[in-house]
Design an enzyme around this catalytic site. Structure first.
Site, PDB file in Angstrom:
ATOM      1  N   LYS A  22       0.839  -1.208   0.000  1.00  0.00           N
ATOM      2  CA  LYS A  22       0.000   0.000   0.000  1.00  0.00           C
ATOM      3  C   LYS A  22       0.875   1.259   0.000  1.00  0.00           C
ATOM      4  CE  LYS A  22      -1.644   1.781   4.003  1.00  0.00           C
ATOM      5  NZ  LYS A  22      -1.401   3.227   4.132  1.00  0.00           N
ATOM      6  N   ASN A  23       1.881   1.264   0.887  1.00  0.00           N
ATOM      7  CA  ASN A  23       2.676   2.487   1.044  1.00  0.00           C
ATOM      8  C   ASN A  23       3.605   2.761  -0.132  1.00  0.00           C
ATOM      9  OD1 ASN A  23       1.409   2.943   3.426  1.00  0.00           O
ATOM     10  ND2 ASN A  23       3.171   2.535   4.747  1.00  0.00           N
ATOM     11  N   CYS A 123      -5.250  13.294  13.567  1.00  0.00           N
ATOM     12  CA  CYS A 123      -5.044  11.915  13.140  1.00  0.00           C
ATOM     13  C   CYS A 123      -4.939  11.074  14.395  1.00  0.00           C
ATOM     14  CB  CYS A 123      -3.754  11.838  12.333  1.00  0.00           C
ATOM     15  SG  CYS A 123      -3.203  10.173  12.074  1.00  0.00           S
ATOM     16  N   ARG A 128       1.119  14.514  13.448  1.00  0.00           N
ATOM     17  CA  ARG A 128       1.541  14.273  12.057  1.00  0.00           C
ATOM     18  C   ARG A 128       1.425  15.509  11.169  1.00  0.00           C
ATOM     19  NH1 ARG A 128      -0.650   8.525   9.975  1.00  0.00           N
ATOM     20  NH2 ARG A 128       1.272   8.427   8.824  1.00  0.00           N
ATOM     21  N   ASP A 313       4.990   0.584  11.917  1.00  0.00           N
ATOM     22  CA  ASP A 313       3.755  -0.032  11.405  1.00  0.00           C
ATOM     23  C   ASP A 313       3.603  -1.495  11.826  1.00  0.00           C
ATOM     24  OD1 ASP A 313       3.011   2.310  10.238  1.00  0.00           O
ATOM     25  OD2 ASP A 313       3.411   1.708   8.173  1.00  0.00           O
ATOM     26  N   ARG A 405      -8.507  -0.522   4.677  1.00  0.00           N
ATOM     27  CA  ARG A 405      -7.631   0.508   4.104  1.00  0.00           C
ATOM     28  C   ARG A 405      -6.288  -0.097   3.703  1.00  0.00           C
ATOM     29  NH1 ARG A 405      -6.198   5.192   7.666  1.00  0.00           N
ATOM     30  NH2 ARG A 405      -4.952   5.499   5.818  1.00  0.00           N
TER      31      ARG A 405
HETATM   32  C1  UD1 Z   1       4.576   6.825   6.293  1.00  0.00           C
HETATM   33  C2  UD1 Z   1       3.689   5.620   6.121  1.00  0.00           C
HETATM   34  C3  UD1 Z   1       3.151   5.161   7.484  1.00  0.00           C
HETATM   35  C4  UD1 Z   1       4.310   4.938   8.457  1.00  0.00           C
HETATM   36  C5  UD1 Z   1       5.238   6.149   8.511  1.00  0.00           C
HETATM   37  C6  UD1 Z   1       6.489   5.905   9.340  1.00  0.00           C
HETATM   38  C7  UD1 Z   1       2.749   5.927   3.916  1.00  0.00           C
HETATM   39  C8  UD1 Z   1       1.566   6.208   3.060  1.00  0.00           C
HETATM   40  N1  UD1 Z   1       2.588   5.960   5.244  1.00  0.00           N
HETATM   41  O1  UD1 Z   1       3.769   7.854   6.834  1.00  0.00           O
HETATM   42  O2  UD1 Z   1       2.415   3.949   7.292  1.00  0.00           O
HETATM   43  O3  UD1 Z   1       3.793   4.718   9.758  1.00  0.00           O
HETATM   44  O4  UD1 Z   1       5.663   6.507   7.178  1.00  0.00           O
HETATM   45  O5  UD1 Z   1       7.179   4.799   8.848  1.00  0.00           O
HETATM   46  O6  UD1 Z   1       3.828   5.626   3.412  1.00  0.00           O
HETATM   47  N2  UD1 Z   1       6.640  14.575  10.530  1.00  0.00           N
HETATM   48  C9  UD1 Z   1       6.745  15.921  10.803  1.00  0.00           C
HETATM   49  N3  UD1 Z   1       6.545  16.825   9.790  1.00  0.00           N
HETATM   50  C10 UD1 Z   1       6.273  16.412   8.515  1.00  0.00           C
HETATM   51  C11 UD1 Z   1       6.188  15.035   8.226  1.00  0.00           C
HETATM   52  C12 UD1 Z   1       6.381  14.125   9.262  1.00  0.00           C
HETATM   53  O7  UD1 Z   1       6.974  16.317  11.952  1.00  0.00           O
HETATM   54  O8  UD1 Z   1       6.111  17.283   7.634  1.00  0.00           O
HETATM   55  C13 UD1 Z   1       6.849  13.583  11.614  1.00  0.00           C
HETATM   56  C14 UD1 Z   1       5.624  12.702  11.868  1.00  0.00           C
HETATM   57  O9  UD1 Z   1       4.693  13.329  12.722  1.00  0.00           O
HETATM   58  C15 UD1 Z   1       6.255  11.470  12.483  1.00  0.00           C
HETATM   59  C16 UD1 Z   1       7.606  11.378  11.743  1.00  0.00           C
HETATM   60  O10 UD1 Z   1       7.829  12.665  11.175  1.00  0.00           O
HETATM   61  O11 UD1 Z   1       6.496  11.680  13.847  1.00  0.00           O
HETATM   62  C17 UD1 Z   1       7.652  10.342  10.637  1.00  0.00           C
HETATM   63  O12 UD1 Z   1       6.532  10.526   9.776  1.00  0.00           O
HETATM   64  P1  UD1 Z   1       6.603  10.199   8.210  1.00  0.00           P
HETATM   65  O13 UD1 Z   1       7.768   9.322   7.949  1.00  0.00           O
HETATM   66  O14 UD1 Z   1       6.479  11.457   7.458  1.00  0.00           O
HETATM   67  O15 UD1 Z   1       5.272   9.360   8.046  1.00  0.00           O
HETATM   68  P2  UD1 Z   1       4.286   9.372   6.800  1.00  0.00           P
HETATM   69  O16 UD1 Z   1       5.043   9.606   5.534  1.00  0.00           O
HETATM   70  O17 UD1 Z   1       3.120  10.223   7.088  1.00  0.00           O
END
Ligand code: UD1
Length: 426
Positions: A22-23, A123, A128, A313, A405
């Site tokens: 999915k990711n 969320c 996030r 995850d 999902r």
């Molecule tokens: C992706 C995955 C999700 C997984 C996560 C961490 C997808 C669609 N989803 O989510 O399943 O749990 O990686 O492996 O691929 N953060 C910030 N600012 C930002 C972006 C992120 O502070 O602009 C923080 C987040 O709150 C979190 C950390 O960075 O604490 C990691 O998040 P991130 O790797 O961005 O997760 P996603 O890409 O949303």
């Protein structure tokens, strides 16, 4: 609303085909926005999030031709063509449902010069934010303003390569930046880039479309911008979270299952954990074979970390396993601040778990007891399924839409290996 009923106690035996990730599928689908020519994706899992992404792309003017897989193991095939974009807005209604919708921001702004994307909002697993995505797009020369809950990103004259250093590892921000950078003028260097296999998969697909990228799989990705991308075909990589989840299912329920169509290196950090717990895991020529005999699992500690560390995850699923292990386990969540939503539900099934800040201390019990429980988010829901497989009596999982999902045909895959599991439509 559908619910899932599980009668625990049956060991698992047979074969589970692993679907496309999915990711990986979601960013790959967003990448179609970067070219006027068709992007053909194969091994695409049929999931609610994939449908949401297709709906969003449809609203932007992408034409989609979907051919489902014919068997449980065979993924679907999507031909996505963004010949003429008809819109640049991702509505609140869709972004609210699926945070990954934010991944259209980078491709839209570099292709069309404009993107208006709703802020994801609250969320279940923490704040996030998307600040890192936006800072990176700004560094590439986009103007970013916030208006009525929407982020408006504009770059009417295109984007320009830059050096971007992320303060923390973010999968989504790395993907958005990578997709924007491939069509930006000049060179972009992404420092402290995420190294998740899904980034590598996206990068390979972009290279097949004509992008110039090096350093994939390392924390320093270098992109030389090109003026346009062309048609390509790409197979989505196997889902490492689904792989790990079913490996833990065998660990908790016992039995012997071959996970086909997957690869050991995708769950690198998970394999030594399984071995510590007393599970035999070995590579086969079709995937991985997982085996646990009647002996009770042994407790082990885990700290979540970006790839190649233990994936956040899989934290909830690992915790379900530890609830029945012999001994006490400390599980520390370092990626998301509120990702213990499954704990109260596991407690209702007789688990012994105490939370201390970012750490859950799990003392294994001999046997969980079936109970009605509530799915709270995607991965938490799968942990309840695993707990149900090991529990005495019936477990009813409500709010199954969370599972839909991210897990393709979960109850079918598990019942084929002997689990007593069924979906009940309300
Ligand atoms: C992706 C995955 C999700 C997984 C996560 C961490 C997808 C669609 N989803 O989510 O399943 O749990 O990686 O492996 O691929 N953060 C910030 N600012 C930002 C972006 C992120 O502070 O602009 C923080 C987040 O709150 C979190 C950390 O960075 O604490 C990691 O998040 P991130 O790797 O961005 O997760 P996603 O890409 O949303």
């Amino acid at each position: 609303m559908d619910r899932i009923s599980i009668r625990g106690g049956a060991p698992l035996k047979g074969e589970i085909p692993i679907s496309g990730a999915k990711n990986a599928a979601l960013p790959l689908m967003a990448a179609c926005l970067l070219s006027e020519e068709p992007l053909t994706l194969t091994n695409v899992p049929k999931l609610a999030d994939v449908v949401s992404m297709a709906d969003l792309l449809g609203q932007l003017g992408v034409s989609a031709d979907w051919r489902p897989g014919r068997t449980v193991g065979e993924g679907g095939r999507y031909v996505l063509t963004a010949a003429h974009l008809t819109g640049t807005t991702a509505d609140y209604e869709i972004v609210r449902k699926m945070r990954a919708s934010f991944l259209v921001a980078g491709p839209l702004v570099v292709r069309a010069g404009h993107a208006k994307v709703s802020l994801p909002g609250g969320c279940a697993i923490g704040a996030r934010p998307v600040d890192l995505h936006l800072k990176a797009l700004e560094a590439l020369g986009a103007e970013v303003v916030l208006e009525e809950g929407y982020v408006i990103v504009a770059a009417p004259k295109g984007l320009k390569g830059a050096r971007i250093e992320f303060p923390i590892v973010s999968v989504g921000a790395t993907e958005n930046t990578l997709m924007a950078a491939v069509l930006a003028r000049g060179e972009t260097v992404i420092e402290n880039a995420a190294r998740e296999p899904e980034i590598d998969d996206l990068g390979r697909c972009l290279i097949a479309m004509g992008a110039k990228i090096s350093g994939l799989g390392t924390s320093r990705i270098i992109v030389q911008g090109v003026t346009s991308l062309h048609a390509a075909e790409h197979a989505v990589l196997p889902d490492r979270i689904e792989t790990g989840t079913y490996a833990f299912a065998v660990a908790i329920a016992g039995g012997e299952v071959e996970l086909t169509g997957t690869r050991a290196e995708l769950i690198g950090a998970v394999i030594p954990m399984l071995e510590k717990v007393g599970v035999e895991i070995k590579e086969t020529n079709r995937g991985l074979s997982v085996h646990r005999n009647g002996v009770r699992p042994i407790s082990a500690d885990a700290n979540t970390a970006p790839f190649p560390g233990f994936p956040t995850d899989l934290q909830a699923q690992f915790m379900a396993l530890m609830t029945t292990a012999d001994g006490t386990s400390r599980i520390r969540e370092t990626i998301f601040e509120n990702r213990f939503m499954h704990v109260p539900e596991l407690l209702r099934m007789g688990a012994d778990i105490r939370i201390e800040g970012d750490t859950a201390i799990v003392t294994g019990v001999e046997r969980l007891k079936g109970a009605p429980v509530m799915a709270t988010d995607l991965r938490a829901s799968s942990s309840l399924v695993l707990a149900g497989l090991a529990a005495e009596g019936e477990t009813i999982i409500n709010r199954v839409y969370h599972l839909d999902r991210g897990f393709e045909r979960l109850e079918e895959k598990l019942s084929r290996v002997g689990a007593q599991i069924e979906r009940q439509s309300a």
